[in-house]
Every structure is written in structure tokens, then in C-alpha cells.
Design an enzyme around this catalytic site. Sequence first.
Site, PDB file in Angstrom:
ATOM      1  N   GLU A 179      -4.477   9.441  -6.731  1.00 31.91           N
ATOM      2  CA  GLU A 179      -5.125   8.627  -7.759  1.00 31.91           C
ATOM      3  C   GLU A 179      -5.214   9.374  -9.085  1.00 31.91           C
ATOM      4  O   GLU A 179      -6.223   9.322  -9.787  1.00 31.91           O
ATOM      5  CB  GLU A 179      -6.526   8.222  -7.282  1.00 31.91           C
ATOM      6  CG  GLU A 179      -6.921   6.820  -7.676  1.00 31.91           C
ATOM      7  CD  GLU A 179      -8.134   6.308  -6.912  1.00 31.91           C
ATOM      8  OE1 GLU A 179      -9.262   6.514  -7.382  1.00 31.91           O
ATOM      9  OE2 GLU A 179      -7.936   5.713  -5.836  1.00 31.91           O
ATOM     10  N   HIS A 217     -13.712  -3.457  -6.066  1.00 30.52           N
ATOM     11  CA  HIS A 217     -14.445  -2.495  -5.256  1.00 30.52           C
ATOM     12  C   HIS A 217     -15.661  -1.909  -5.979  1.00 30.52           C
ATOM     13  O   HIS A 217     -16.647  -1.559  -5.324  1.00 30.52           O
ATOM     14  CB  HIS A 217     -13.517  -1.370  -4.804  1.00 30.52           C
ATOM     15  CG  HIS A 217     -12.593  -1.762  -3.697  1.00 30.52           C
ATOM     16  ND1 HIS A 217     -11.742  -2.845  -3.783  1.00 30.52           N
ATOM     17  CD2 HIS A 217     -12.387  -1.224  -2.457  1.00 30.52           C
ATOM     18  CE1 HIS A 217     -11.047  -2.931  -2.650  1.00 30.52           C
ATOM     19  NE2 HIS A 217     -11.425  -1.973  -1.843  1.00 30.52           N
ATOM     20  N   LYS A 235       0.838  -1.207   0.000  1.00 30.70           N
ATOM     21  CA  LYS A 235       0.000   0.000   0.000  1.00 30.70           C
ATOM     22  C   LYS A 235       0.870   1.253   0.000  1.00 30.70           C
ATOM     23  O   LYS A 235       0.603   2.223  -0.728  1.00 30.70           O
ATOM     24  CB  LYS A 235      -0.911  -0.017   1.237  1.00 30.70           C
ATOM     25  CG  LYS A 235      -1.852   1.194   1.372  1.00 30.70           C
ATOM     26  CD  LYS A 235      -2.949   1.171   0.338  1.00 30.70           C
ATOM     27  CE  LYS A 235      -3.952   2.324   0.507  1.00 30.70           C
ATOM     28  NZ  LYS A 235      -4.956   2.069   1.547  1.00 30.70           N
TER      29      LYS A 235
END
Length: 421
Positions: free
Chosen positions: A269, A281, A259
Site C-alpha cells: 500500500e 472501509h 485482488k
Amino acid sequence: PARTAVAATANPTAEPATAGARDAVAGPAPTSSLSVAAASRTYPIHFGPDLLRAEALFAPHLGKASKILVVTNTTVGPLYYARLEATLKGLPHKPEVISVVLEDGEEFKNFASLQQILDACLAHRLDRKSCLVALGGGVVGDITGFAAAIYVRGVPFIQCPTTLLAVVDSAVGGKTAVNHPMGKNMIGAFYQPEAVIVDTAVLATLDDRQFSAGVAEVVKYGLIRDPEFFVWCEENMERLMAREPEVVDYAMRKSCENKAEVVAADETESSGVRATLNLGHTFGHAIEAAMGYGSWLHGEAVAAGMVMACEMSNRLDWLPESVTERTEKLLARARLPVRPPPSMTLELFMTYMSIDKKVESGVLKLILLKGLGKAVVTADFEEAVLFDTIMHYQKLYTENPQDYENLLSVLGGDLRLMRDS
């Protein structure tokens, strides 16, 4: 991204305290630490038992905070708040410590809970040198972080995650948000914590269903970017589910390393790298929203969503069927659902997926796999393939309802979680 984005250290603080502070504070030392090098802030993740008592880890980040607001919930608070409060009150500058206790559950990740925190900030006259501390799972961490981002345009906050899912995913990376009835995490901000302090001992009180939900996010890192870790999960799943300390510690650390590398490469992002963390997701968020927040745990919905993403990748001839089968088997060994609820029709999926954050200019992008460990963010698929993937599960249910429901038995046999919203 380069491995240099994550640095292991034996130093109990990423930012050295003064000599006087070191002499004045005490407490347990972490067994290991990582550094997250986000563009906006570099901060430490500390792992180890009893770290809620580790004054030396909190002191460097709270030295100027005369007031500290701890946000927790009705489940975690009775177990761990007093311990953390004693630590914070024991700091050399003797800050005032205030608490806000939220109701527990994804259904309370909403504006009412956010306002509860902001009301406390205002009532107790917190200023920009005050600090918020999130003591809880992903819901508490996300709401607390969002409150910290917007109160007086930003105050420091610290993450003290108490669930496996929060440790390996939501506490790291600075995504903060509340849910809206029409979509999950649609209202929030990128706002990095000052530190993430993981007291590994608190996971002992985590119930089995919550622990399994965290394992879904662990497996995700293997699927999207770390094939060797995926194989490790296959080889060690029973030991992980038995919560053998060294196995749990490795899973947490390896997940956080992955991560941290992604966040260092793409904090907000913008390049697409970080979006790969959202494998499964888009399907999963649709399940959570349609079934009612809190009915399916986030990790449960993501597990089913990852299987659907694998199935769709296979239908595009991007992923061998064997990887989809391995993923299903691995998640099932973690006592996770590997099918969406049969009440999730094509219409329901598309209604909720159409307002997902990954819709750009009306075009839905999905995170899919072009091989084990090779996630891509793409709109390069025929809509018919997406429809066929969703309808595949409707067909499986129609052909054999009992077998289908057996695969959802991890939800406690409550058919309401399988069939209704």
C-alpha cells in the site's frame, strides 16, 4: 495493472512437487487456480470442492514442517478440523499436528487470541520450519497470519478460508492484524501466505448473514475497478444469493483475480493502488468500532460505508447520482444494510475516522469514486462535504425513522445494533 499479474493454471500446485511426492500424496484436484505475484512472494490460490482433503496441494508447502499448528474457531473447528487434521497427518513425512481453537467473532480479534496462538507455538516448541494453518474466516486468517509474521520473526502459513468474505478479500494479499479498542486492524503486518486453499464445499454451511457480508466485498471490486463485473453482479445477484455453484465460483474467482492484480501492483500500500480496496472501509471501520466489534459484521459495515462513499462522491460532482442509486439497490438485493446506524452521529464518525490508518500527518484520506470503476485515494475535499454526507443520514432518520430502520432489517430487527454501542 497488467493482467499478466494473475495466471490461471490447471496445475494443482504453483510450485511443482517432486516426482516422489506426487506419487506419495493424493486427494481431490482443484477446479481452477490463480497465482498471486506479490513482490515478496508468489503463491497459488486453489479453488474446488473437498480441497481440505487434497494432500497434493498442502505437500509442496509443508514438506519440511515437522510440526503444524492449525488455528480454527469454535464454529468451524467442530465441522472441518478433523478433516484437515487427517489430511495433514497423512502427508508422507507424518508431521505432528496441533490445534488452537479461538472463540468465534470479530470481538475476539484481539491480543488475548494472539497470545493464545503464540503460547501454543512456544509450548509445543515450534521452530522456523514449522507451519501455521488458518482454518476459518477473516478473523482467524488475520490473527493466524499476524502470529506467523512475528513468531521467531516469521514462519510459513497457509490460508484455508471458510467464509465468502475471507475467500474474496482477507485471505488474499497478506494483510494480517489484530484490532485495538480504538481502531480496527491498527496493529499488524504485511505477510503473505504460502498458499490459499479454498474448499468451496465448506461454504454450504455458511449462514445467510455471513454469506451476504462476503457479497459486499464482491460488489466492491466492480465499484472500484471492474465496471463489467459490477454489471454482472446486477444481472446475477439473485442467482448469487441462491448460491448457484457456477455463479458463486465465478464471483469468487473474479474477485480474487482483481485482488491479485492490485496486490501485485502495490503489495504494501505504498503507491495508493492497494488503498483503493478500502472503498467504504473508513466509514465502515468507524461503525464497527463504535457499535462494538461483532455487532455489525465487517461486510455489513463496509456495505453501508460504500453507499456513504458513493453519496459523498456524488456531492463532490464526481459520481452520477444514478451510480449511487444502483449501488444501494444492488446491496439491498444482497440483504445488506445501505445506511449507517442512526446512533452514528457526526461526532462518533469523526472520532473513529480520525485514527484510521489512512490518516497521514493529521490529514484524512478517503477512497472515493470519480466514476464507476474509477476509485481514487484523496484528501482533495472540503471537510464540510464530509460532514454534510454524514449528516445526510442523520436527517433521513429524523424524517422517517421507520423507513430507515426497514433498510437495516437485515440486522435481524435487533434495534440494539441500530441505536446503541
